[in-house]
Design a protein around this motif. Structure first.
Motif, PDB file in Angstrom:
ATOM      1  N   TRP A  74       3.201  -2.588   7.509  1.00  0.00           N
ATOM      2  CA  TRP A  74       2.964  -3.754   6.667  1.00  0.00           C
ATOM      3  C   TRP A  74       3.117  -5.088   7.399  1.00  0.00           C
ATOM      4  O   TRP A  74       2.908  -6.136   6.811  1.00  0.00           O
ATOM      5  N   LEU A 115       2.315  -8.183  -1.938  1.00  0.00           N
ATOM      6  CA  LEU A 115       1.235  -7.699  -2.788  1.00  0.00           C
ATOM      7  C   LEU A 115       1.472  -6.252  -3.212  1.00  0.00           C
ATOM      8  O   LEU A 115       1.169  -5.873  -4.353  1.00  0.00           O
ATOM      9  N   VAL A 116       2.010  -5.448  -2.309  1.00  0.00           N
ATOM     10  CA  VAL A 116       2.282  -4.040  -2.632  1.00  0.00           C
ATOM     11  C   VAL A 116       3.354  -3.932  -3.709  1.00  0.00           C
ATOM     12  O   VAL A 116       3.184  -3.204  -4.704  1.00  0.00           O
ATOM     13  N   SER A 156      -4.876  -6.748   8.045  1.00  0.00           N
ATOM     14  CA  SER A 156      -4.334  -6.125   6.837  1.00  0.00           C
ATOM     15  C   SER A 156      -4.318  -7.065   5.630  1.00  0.00           C
ATOM     16  O   SER A 156      -4.682  -6.658   4.516  1.00  0.00           O
ATOM     17  N   LEU A 157      -3.924  -8.325   5.824  1.00  0.00           N
ATOM     18  CA  LEU A 157      -3.838  -9.238   4.684  1.00  0.00           C
ATOM     19  C   LEU A 157      -5.217  -9.561   4.095  1.00  0.00           C
ATOM     20  O   LEU A 157      -5.409  -9.437   2.875  1.00  0.00           O
ATOM     21  N   ALA A 159      -7.877  -7.770   4.330  1.00  0.00           N
ATOM     22  CA  ALA A 159      -8.421  -6.512   3.784  1.00  0.00           C
ATOM     23  C   ALA A 159      -7.842  -6.228   2.409  1.00  0.00           C
ATOM     24  O   ALA A 159      -8.578  -5.905   1.463  1.00  0.00           O
ATOM     25  N   VAL A 160      -6.523  -6.349   2.288  1.00  0.00           N
ATOM     26  CA  VAL A 160      -5.888  -6.087   0.998  1.00  0.00           C
ATOM     27  C   VAL A 160      -6.356  -7.089  -0.047  1.00  0.00           C
ATOM     28  O   VAL A 160      -6.688  -6.718  -1.183  1.00  0.00           O
ATOM     29  N   CYS A 161      -6.412  -8.363   0.306  1.00  0.00           N
ATOM     30  CA  CYS A 161      -6.838  -9.388  -0.653  1.00  0.00           C
ATOM     31  C   CYS A 161      -8.272  -9.156  -1.123  1.00  0.00           C
ATOM     32  O   CYS A 161      -8.560  -9.208  -2.329  1.00  0.00           O
ATOM     33  N   VAL A 207       1.700  -8.921   2.904  1.00  0.00           N
ATOM     34  CA  VAL A 207       1.111  -7.661   2.448  1.00  0.00           C
ATOM     35  C   VAL A 207       2.133  -6.888   1.614  1.00  0.00           C
ATOM     36  O   VAL A 207       1.796  -6.309   0.569  1.00  0.00           O
ATOM     37  N   GLN A 208       3.385  -6.887   2.051  1.00  0.00           N
ATOM     38  CA  GLN A 208       4.422  -6.218   1.276  1.00  0.00           C
ATOM     39  C   GLN A 208       4.609  -6.857  -0.099  1.00  0.00           C
ATOM     40  O   GLN A 208       4.864  -6.169  -1.079  1.00  0.00           O
ATOM     41  N   VAL A 211     -10.187  -6.335  -0.905  1.00  0.00           N
ATOM     42  CA  VAL A 211     -10.375  -5.049  -1.598  1.00  0.00           C
ATOM     43  C   VAL A 211      -9.802  -5.107  -3.000  1.00  0.00           C
ATOM     44  O   VAL A 211     -10.452  -4.686  -3.973  1.00  0.00           O
ATOM     45  N   TRP A 212      -8.595  -5.655  -3.132  1.00  0.00           N
ATOM     46  CA  TRP A 212      -7.972  -5.686  -4.458  1.00  0.00           C
ATOM     47  C   TRP A 212      -8.674  -6.673  -5.381  1.00  0.00           C
ATOM     48  O   TRP A 212      -8.768  -6.439  -6.587  1.00  0.00           O
TER      49      TRP A 212
END
Length: 487
Positions: free
Chosen positions: A434, A165-166, A20-21, A23-25, A162-163, A27-28
């Motif tokens: 998360w 970043l959200v 998740s971490l 992926a989020v980093c 991850v939270q 993609v964003w």
């Protein structure tokens, strides 16, 4: 029902963010590349056509470029964001990596998203559809990040990366909207951000923390505290913030007297809050000993509370009074309000952002409203009133009394955005996807960081131990070729 809830709480949460971490980093960040490519361009003073711009506007020297006026303040603000806020959050005995590291992550992502969000509201050219940025844009982006960093203090040690970043994504978005309403639509003056930064960021974080209430957090109680060296590191953050706060409040004020006055008023208020903080901290203990929590935080309250009124003619003694009172109020907050919130409102505020940011920010906003409403031509001069409150164009006919009313309304808008927005974002963060830690696993760097092992006595390895972080964690220290015998 109670047993079922307790069983759910005690279920071990999956804190593995290996998928998740990244992926989020990725993609964003890719999204930022695309959005910057579509929207972001240099402004006239940073573009290669600067020489043409100079000729068209009768500018005779490069020294008149805004860079040379604003960059020193930008440097100071940038240090506050990454070093000041980061090290202030290292006070927890086992969460220093998370404090300074996730602060770094929040700011690095937040400033990119802030350049876009603030650009769409303030710098979008309707003819070209492009956002132009310069050095002042960088300062404002750092300001925008500050709101999310303040919010992080309320949930420090209790959320996953991850939270973070959200809530930064939503926090920057909400900040840009409330800033536009307060500064553009209501036409409030808030150079140092008592309203738009501190009140919003503080109540945003408190609302998130309230929604994310952890009934079994006492299971991590042994880690929810400091040790000698962690408090010392946090004090480094305090000193950086304290020294550079005059730059923070004056960074985007008008050149000349307004910027000069803002720095003076902030400087004085900060000094005053130190003495009253020390006084109350000592008086609250039977033997008069000082509490490092108070010294690390409440000593900064004067700078927070002067964010709005520092640009006004509050007078040096007025700045002293503001610092005097906010130092007392902030220290009392740590002594009484934070325990009250946790016991009766189920609000767990790790860093005490209510006492350093939310409450002083609210008081600073209302102080600004009172000072604005009391402004007179004899004190400011006719042109001084126009320059200070920007009484031009559609606001040319606004009275100081009306301005004071709008300043108070702006403070309420900031608080409302923080509370309502934080509650909604908190509900999103409650979704169990998360990788956040369990109640008995909070405030511990081991959850999300590779942490070097300590020796048997819990002290630092020998001074010549080469590059401690590169040594295998389970390697016997005696095998190192770079170790020395301890005397």
């Amino acid at each position: 029902m109670g047993n079922c809830c307790e069983a759910i709480v005690n279920v071990r949460k999956n804190t593995n963010v290996r998928v998740s971490l990244p992926a989020v980093c990725f993609v964003w960040q890719i999204a930022m590349v695309i959005l910057f490519g579509v929207f972001i361009r240099y402004d006239d003073e940073s573009d290669a056509h600067w020489e043409e711009f100079k000729a068209e506007n009768n500018i005779t020297s490069d020294i008149e470029n805004d860079f040379y006026f604003r960059y020193p303040s930008f440097q100071d603000v940038h240090v506050m964001i990454f070093v000041g806020f980061g090290f202030l959050m290292t006070f927890l005995k086992r969460y220093s990596f998370g404090g300074v590291g996730f602060n770094f992550l929040i700011a690095a992502f937040g400033l990119q998203w802030a350049l876009l969000m603030q650009g769409w509201f303030h710098a979008l050219d309707p003819n070209t559809g492009k956002i132009t940025i310069g050095v002042e844009s960088l300062i404002n982006a750092d300001f925008c990040c500050a709101g999310s960093l303040i919010a992080y203090g309320a949930v420090l040690g209790k959320v996953s990366p991850v939270q973070t970043l959200v809530f930064t994504l939503f926090g920057v978005t909400l900040f840009a909207v409330e800033e536009y309403i307060i500064l553009d639509l209501l036409h409030c003056r808030d150079a140092g951000g008592s309203m738009v930064i501190h009140a919003f960021g503080g109540y945003y974080g408190l609302a998130i923390s309230w929604v994310l209430y952890r009934p079994k957090l006492k299971l991590s109680k042994q880690l929810n505290g400091s040790v000698y060296h962690s408090d010392l590191f946090a004090m480094i953050g305090t000193l950086f913030l304290w020294m550079f706060w005059p730059s923070f409040n004056s960074a985007i004020t008008d050149h000349g007297a307004g910027q000069h006055r803002t720095a003076i008023n902030t400087y004085i208020a900060l000094a005053s809050s130190v003495l009253t903080t020390v006084a109350i901290s000592s008086a609250s203990q039977k033997k008069g000993k000082l509490d490092m929590v108070h010294i690390q935080n409440a000593t900064l309250a004067g700078g927070v509370a002067m964010g709005t009124a520092a640009e006004f003619m509050i007078m040096p003694y007025g700045a002293l009074i503001v610092g005097f009172l906010t130092g007392i109020i902030s220290t009392f907050g740590y002594l009484f309000i934070t325990p009250f919130f946790e016991k009766y409102l189920k609000l767990q505020d790790t860093c005490g952002v209510h006492n350093l940011h939310a409450l002083p920010g609210m008081l600073g906003g209302f102080t600004g409203a009172i000072v604005a409403a009391a402004a007179t031509e004899s004190v400011y001069s006719a042109q001084g009133l126009i320059d200070t409150f920007d009484f031009e164009d559609e606001f040319a006919g606004r009275s100081v009394g009306t301005q004071g009313g709008f300043q108070a309304a702006g403070t309420c808008v900031a608080i409302a955005f923080g509370l309502v927005g934080g509650a909604l974002v908190g509900l999103i963060l409650r979704i169990p996807i998360w990788g956040d830690p369990a109640d008995d696993n909070c405030f511990d760097d081991e959850v999300y960081w590779e942490v070097p092992e300590e020796d048997e006595e819990g002290s630092i390895p020998p001074v010549l131990e080469y590059n401690n972080h590169m040594i295998e964690k389970h390697q016997d220290l005696s095998e190192s070729n770079f170790s020395v015998e301890q005397s």
